[in-house]
Design a protein around this motif. Structure first.
Motif, short mmCIF file in Angstrom:
data_model
loop_
_atom_site.label_atom_id
_atom_site.label_comp_id
_atom_site.label_asym_id
_atom_site.label_seq_id
_atom_site.Cartn_x
_atom_site.Cartn_y
_atom_site.Cartn_z
N VAL A 198 17.79 -7.94 8.01
CA VAL A 198 17.24 -6.92 7.11
C VAL A 198 16.13 -6.14 7.81
CG1 VAL A 198 15.92 -6.58 4.98
CG2 VAL A 198 17.92 -8.06 4.99
N GLN A 199 15.29 -6.83 8.59
CA GLN A 199 14.23 -6.15 9.33
C GLN A 199 14.80 -5.15 10.33
OE1 GLN A 199 10.78 -6.40 8.94
NE2 GLN A 199 10.90 -4.61 10.26
N GLY A 200 15.86 -5.51 11.01
CA GLY A 200 16.52 -4.58 11.93
C GLY A 200 17.08 -3.38 11.20
N THR A 201 17.66 -3.60 10.05
CA THR A 201 18.20 -2.49 9.25
C THR A 201 17.09 -1.56 8.79
OG1 THR A 201 20.03 -3.87 8.50
CG2 THR A 201 19.54 -1.93 7.18
N LEU A 202 15.96 -2.13 8.36
CA LEU A 202 14.83 -1.30 7.93
C LEU A 202 14.27 -0.47 9.08
CD1 LEU A 202 12.90 -3.75 5.58
CD2 LEU A 202 14.27 -1.77 4.92
N VAL B 6 17.50 0.49 -1.19
CA VAL B 6 16.19 1.11 -0.99
C VAL B 6 16.05 2.28 -1.95
CG1 VAL B 6 14.74 2.34 0.66
CG2 VAL B 6 16.13 0.42 1.43
N THR B 7 14.93 2.33 -2.67
CA THR B 7 14.68 3.41 -3.63
C THR B 7 13.76 4.46 -3.01
OG1 THR B 7 12.74 2.32 -4.58
CG2 THR B 7 14.89 1.79 -5.57
N ASN B 8 13.67 5.61 -3.64
CA ASN B 8 12.78 6.67 -3.16
C ASN B 8 11.33 6.22 -3.15
OD1 ASN B 8 14.77 8.56 -2.62
ND2 ASN B 8 14.66 9.49 -4.65
N ALA B 9 10.94 5.39 -4.11
CA ALA B 9 9.55 4.93 -4.18
C ALA B 9 9.19 4.02 -3.01
CB ALA B 9 9.32 4.20 -5.49
N GLN B 10 10.16 3.39 -2.38
CA GLN B 10 9.90 2.49 -1.26
C GLN B 10 9.79 3.22 0.07
OE1 GLN B 10 13.35 0.03 -2.10
NE2 GLN B 10 12.01 -1.69 -2.60
N THR C 136 7.64 5.15 6.54
CA THR C 136 7.51 3.70 6.35
C THR C 136 8.34 3.29 5.15
OG1 THR C 136 5.27 3.75 7.25
CG2 THR C 136 5.88 1.81 5.98
N ILE C 137 9.07 2.21 5.30
CA ILE C 137 9.87 1.65 4.21
C ILE C 137 9.28 0.30 3.86
CG2 ILE C 137 12.15 0.96 3.42
CD1 ILE C 137 13.24 2.58 5.85
N ASP C 138 8.82 0.14 2.63
CA ASP C 138 8.34 -1.15 2.13
C ASP C 138 9.44 -1.73 1.24
OD1 ASP C 138 5.84 -1.14 3.36
OD2 ASP C 138 5.00 0.12 1.77
N TYR C 139 9.94 -2.88 1.62
CA TYR C 139 11.13 -3.44 0.96
C TYR C 139 10.88 -4.90 0.60
CZ TYR C 139 16.06 -4.67 0.29
OH TYR C 139 17.25 -5.12 -0.22
N ARG C 140 11.16 -5.25 -0.62
CA ARG C 140 11.07 -6.63 -1.09
C ARG C 140 12.46 -7.25 -0.96
NH1 ARG C 140 7.50 -10.68 -2.08
NH2 ARG C 140 8.27 -12.03 -3.70
N MET C 141 12.61 -8.13 0.04
CA MET C 141 13.91 -8.77 0.28
C MET C 141 14.00 -10.06 -0.53
SD MET C 141 15.43 -10.64 3.64
CE MET C 141 14.65 -12.17 3.14
N GLY D 205 11.23 -14.06 -2.81
CA GLY D 205 11.56 -13.15 -1.72
C GLY D 205 10.37 -12.94 -0.82
N VAL D 206 10.53 -12.02 0.10
CA VAL D 206 9.48 -11.71 1.07
C VAL D 206 9.39 -10.20 1.25
CG1 VAL D 206 10.99 -11.91 3.08
CG2 VAL D 206 8.56 -12.31 3.36
N GLN D 207 8.17 -9.72 1.50
CA GLN D 207 7.95 -8.29 1.70
C GLN D 207 8.16 -7.95 3.16
OE1 GLN D 207 7.16 -6.41 -0.99
NE2 GLN D 207 7.24 -4.53 0.19
#
Length: 129
Positions: free
Chosen positions: A39-43, A78-82, A101-106, A116-118
Motif C-alpha cells: 500500500v505504501q508503494g501504491t501511495l 482514496v478520497t479527495n479529502a485525503q 501528499t496523500i494521507d491514507y488510513r489503511m 488500521g495504520v496511517q
C-alpha cells in the motif's frame, strides 16, 4: 534396551500448544507488514502521478483524478479529502515546487493488530517540468 518414559508422554503436545500462538502471530504480522509495504508503494506512485499532473497542468482537480486513478487498487478508495495540495504553481516567476501528499488510513487485513495504520505518500516536483 531403553524404557520409554511414561511421565513425558504429553510433553511434545504441551510444547506445541505453547509455540503455535506465537507462530500464528508471526505469520499474521508478516502478512500485515507485506500488505502495508504494498500500500505504501501504491501511495508513493499515486502521489508521483498527481504531482506530475499538477506540475504540468496546474489543475488540482486533474491531479486528484490522477491520484485516484493511480491508486484504484486500494480498498477503501482514496478520497479527495485525503489528497492534499497546499500550493499551486505560480502564473509567472521563478521555478517553485509543488507538492502532493496523500494521507491514507489503511485497514488491517485481519483486524488482529487493531483497526488500521496511517500511511502517507508524498510527491514533489518543480513547476512546469
Amino acid at each position: 534396551m531403553a524404557r520409554p518414559l511414561s511421565g513425558e508422554r504429553g510433553a511434545s503436545a504441551v510444547e506445541f500448544a505453547l509455540i503455535v500462538p506465537l507462530l500464528i502471530v508471526l505469520v499474521l504480522g508478516i502478512a500485515e507488514f507485506g500488505h502495508a509495504f504494498q500500500v505504501q508503494g501504491t501511495l508513493s506512485a499515486a502521489a508521483r502521478e498527481g504531482v506530475r499532473v499538477m506540475a504540468l497542468q496546474n489543475d488540482p482537480a486533474a491531479a486528484r483524478v490522477a491520484v485516484q486513478n493511480a491508486a484504484s487498487s486500494l480498498r477503501p478508495a482514496v478520497t479527495n479529502a485525503q489528497v492534499l495540495i497546499p500550493v499551486t504553481c505560480p502564473a509567472s516567476g521563478g521555478p517553485t515546487n509543488v507538492r502532493v501528499t496523500i494521507d491514507y488510513r489503511m485497514p488491517y487485513l485481519t483486524g488482529f493488530f487493531g483497526a488500521g495504520v496511517q500511511l502517507s505518500g508524498t510527491g514533489v516536483m518543480r513547476c512546469n517540468g
